[in-house]
Design a protein around this motif. Structure first.
Motif, PDB file in Angstrom:
ATOM      1  N   TYR B 356       0.839  -1.204   0.000  1.00  0.00           N
ATOM      2  CA  TYR B 356       0.000   0.000   0.000  1.00  0.00           C
ATOM      3  C   TYR B 356       0.871   1.250   0.000  1.00  0.00           C
ATOM      4  O   TYR B 356       2.043   1.202   0.358  1.00  0.00           O
ATOM      5  N   ASP B 357       0.286   2.357  -0.424  1.00  0.00           N
ATOM      6  CA  ASP B 357       1.038   3.611  -0.522  1.00  0.00           C
ATOM      7  C   ASP B 357       0.891   4.450   0.741  1.00  0.00           C
ATOM      8  O   ASP B 357       1.793   5.184   1.102  1.00  0.00           O
ATOM      9  N   GLU B 358      -0.277   4.374   1.382  1.00  0.00           N
ATOM     10  CA  GLU B 358      -0.529   5.276   2.498  1.00  0.00           C
ATOM     11  C   GLU B 358      -1.620   4.690   3.373  1.00  0.00           C
ATOM     12  O   GLU B 358      -2.581   4.103   2.867  1.00  0.00           O
ATOM     13  N   LEU B 359      -1.452   4.812   4.683  1.00  0.00           N
ATOM     14  CA  LEU B 359      -2.552   4.467   5.593  1.00  0.00           C
ATOM     15  C   LEU B 359      -2.813   5.692   6.460  1.00  0.00           C
ATOM     16  O   LEU B 359      -1.969   6.074   7.273  1.00  0.00           O
ATOM     17  N   ARG B 360      -3.968   6.334   6.233  1.00  0.00           N
ATOM     18  CA  ARG B 360      -4.309   7.523   7.019  1.00  0.00           C
ATOM     19  C   ARG B 360      -5.192   7.115   8.191  1.00  0.00           C
ATOM     20  O   ARG B 360      -6.147   6.346   8.024  1.00  0.00           O
ATOM     21  N   VAL B 361      -4.840   7.611   9.358  1.00  0.00           N
ATOM     22  CA  VAL B 361      -5.626   7.319  10.559  1.00  0.00           C
ATOM     23  C   VAL B 361      -6.170   8.632  11.112  1.00  0.00           C
ATOM     24  O   VAL B 361      -5.404   9.525  11.476  1.00  0.00           O
TER      25      VAL B 361
END
Lengths: 104, 453
Positions: B356-361
């Motif tokens: 994955y490129d990005e995990l936003r929380v």
């Protein structure tokens, strides 16, 4: 004394075009318009938004509407079509800018 | 002096058709204009078109026709819509069938085509037609991945369509404001170099194209005092000199004031001294708004200049996926539970080799909409609701991630709520903008018109 734009009665609406957000900021009177003119600048707003806005900020002055227009480049992590932000359309930037504080 | 009355029927694909119906029923309008196409709408329509050549126009057109055509039958105002999207001919057929159903024999439908370049991408590159936004020659990249490519037409072809005597004009991608400018040019006979009047027509269109946003919707002033459940969509009375009065239907909710109008006037415009549209470059700095009371605002004073020789041109291509999901943890130790849950997921993504490129929380209710500007974190909250958004190139990766969520309810920290099934990943779109010479586009514009029999 320091008060934020919301407390001072400013209004703001924001929208998007791709990865660009625009904010229109409306002063309640000409005295506050002048104060905003000297304090809500391209530089101070860039500092204020920090990481939220990756590109430059350009300001336009519209005294006929007691309004300042801000154009924020690279402000949505890729634009509505590709952004992972909860506010992917930039509609909340209008609320965000009202936290900006003006000095007397 | 001659007066033309225009109503706004729609601000986007998915808008509420009932205010349009109320407006049509209660106001004496000459035209009702509909903007169904936001920038991203073409991506939705392109996906539809891939499923079937019957699709590609906005599906809510049917709901609008069912409500409005019976009113048209009685009152005979004209309709102008860009609901045609990527398939204006099919949209016109939908209108034709509805016209027959509601007994509108003899009304004329006109279709504007020529904005859609999806079949002409090769020649754009071969002939080096496109320019990038700085005016330098620009070539389409990843041409084979592009699934929509459209020029933004202006008011000209809509005026041509109205000249055929059309009662209903359906288009594909045109600039939103041109849907409203065109009937003014047609009715008043404005010339194409009458830039100040054209500028006023663009301002009228710009104020109306987002439906309720000019009449109290999204208003950042005293919005809490307004009856937004019954919001009235904008109605404009335009005069030959270009000035107009913006209002809304009698007895409707919302508000038309200097404040609501000025907010919409500047909305999504970048340079207010040079707002570029196909037929005119508009300067808003000289605009005068006068509150006439009773939800009426007079608008005049916009100035116009000659535009350049290009239309805007956009392409869309796939850009990976976004998997989004929300769930929450209750007190006690809500922060710690949320933090650990994210930790578990990140570890599992690694163990199961999910790329994955990005995990936003984000924490909903705390920092999802004000991001870094949000006030200090609440101490020991009653609950923490997480919103996770994972960006990835592959649909499989997005789905694998989403499937990791349900087991957290059993295998993770205690007290998880809010789980309500696995959502589908959203397809992301890469939109690229170019300029295209007007003459090149205009060669391919086609207007067809016929009467409903």
């Amino acid at each position: 004394m320091v008060r934020n734009l919301k407390e001072l009665g400013f209004r703001a609406r924001s929208g998007d075009k791709g990865d660009i957000v625009d904010i229109s900021l409306f002063a309640p009177d000409s005295e506050l318009y002048s104060r905003a003119l000297s304090q809500v600048t391209e530089t101070s707003l860039k500092d204020f938004f920090g990481d939220m806005v990756k590109g430059e900020i350009v300001r336009y002055e519209l005294p006929n509407l007691l309004a300042l227009k801000f154009v924020l480049y690279s402000a949505l992590d890729g634009g509505a079509a590709g952004s992972s932000r909860y506010d992917n359309l930039g509609k909340c930037y209008g609320g965000n800018i009202l936290r900006f504080e003006l000095r007397d | 002096m001659k007066k033309v009355v225009i109503g706004a029927g729609q601000g986007f694909y998915g808008d509420n058709p009932f205010p349009a119906y109320e407006l049509a029923l209660n106001e004496d309008i000459d035209y009702l204009c509909f903007d169904a196409l936001a920038e991203l709408t073409l991506a939705i329509l392109a996906k539809d078109r891939q499923k079937s050549p019957e699709f590609g126009y906005t599906k809510d057109l049917k709901a609008y026709l069912q409500l409005l055509l019976p009113v048209v039958a009685k009152k005979r105002f004209k309709l102008i819509t860009n609901a045609g999207g990527l398939n204006p001919q099919k949209a016109a057929q939908e209108i034709q069938s509805a016209g027959v159903k509601f007994g509108l024999k003899g009304i004329k439908i006109a279709v504007v085509e020529g904005d859609d370049f999806i079949q002409r991408l090769d020649s754009l590159n071969q002939k080096r037609i496109l320019r990038d936004l700085s005016g330098e020659p620009g070539e389409l990249t990843n041409k084979d991945k592009i699934y929509f490519a459209n020029a933004y037409l202006g008011a000209k072809p809509i005026v041509e369509a109205l000249k055929t005597g059309a009662d209903v004009v359906v288009t594909g991608r045109v600039t939103d404001s041109s849907l409203f400018l065109a009937p003014l040019i047609h009715e008043f006979g404005w010339t194409w170099d009458d830039y100040d009047r054209l500028a006023q027509g663009i301002v009228l269109g710009h104020l109306m194209e987002c439906s309720g946003q000019a009449t109290g919707g999204n208003f950042s002033g005293a919005w809490q005092e307004l009856d937004l459940a019954n919001i009235g969509y904008p109605v404009a009375e335009a005069l030959e000199d270009g000035s107009f009065v913006l209002g809304k239907p009698k007895k409707s909710g919302g508000l038309v004031s200097r404040e609501t109008v000025s907010e919409q006037l500047l909305y999504e415009i970048q340079d207010p001294f040079a707002y570029v549209t196909p037929e005119v470059v508009v300067d808003l700095s000289s605009i005068a708004l006068t509150d006439l009371g009773d939800n009426r605002v007079e608008v005049k004073g916009a100035k116009g200049k000659q535009p350049g020789g290009y239309y805007k041109f956009i392409t869309g291509q796939p850009n990976g996926y976004l998997a989004q999901i929300s769930f929450g943890y209750c007190w006690p130790d809500a922060y710690l539970k949320a933090e650990r849950a994210v930790g578990i997921l990140k570890k599992q993504l690694e163990q199961y080799k999910v790329a994955y490129d990005e995990l936003r929380v984000d924490m909903l209710g705390q920092n999802s909409l004000h991001l870094g500007l949000a006030a200090k974190r609440i101490a020991d909250p009653e609950e923490v609701v997480l919103r996770l958004a994972l960006k990835t190139e592959s649909r499989e990766a997005a789905q694998t991630f989403l499937r990791l969520l349900p087991p957290l309810a059993l295998n993770g920290p205690p007290g998880m709520g809010g789980f309500s099934g696995i959502p589908s990943p959203r397809e992301l779109v890469k939109i690229e903008s170019y300029l295209i010479p007007k003459a090149y586009v205009e060669e391919g514009i086609k207007i067809s018109a016929w009467e409903v029999e």
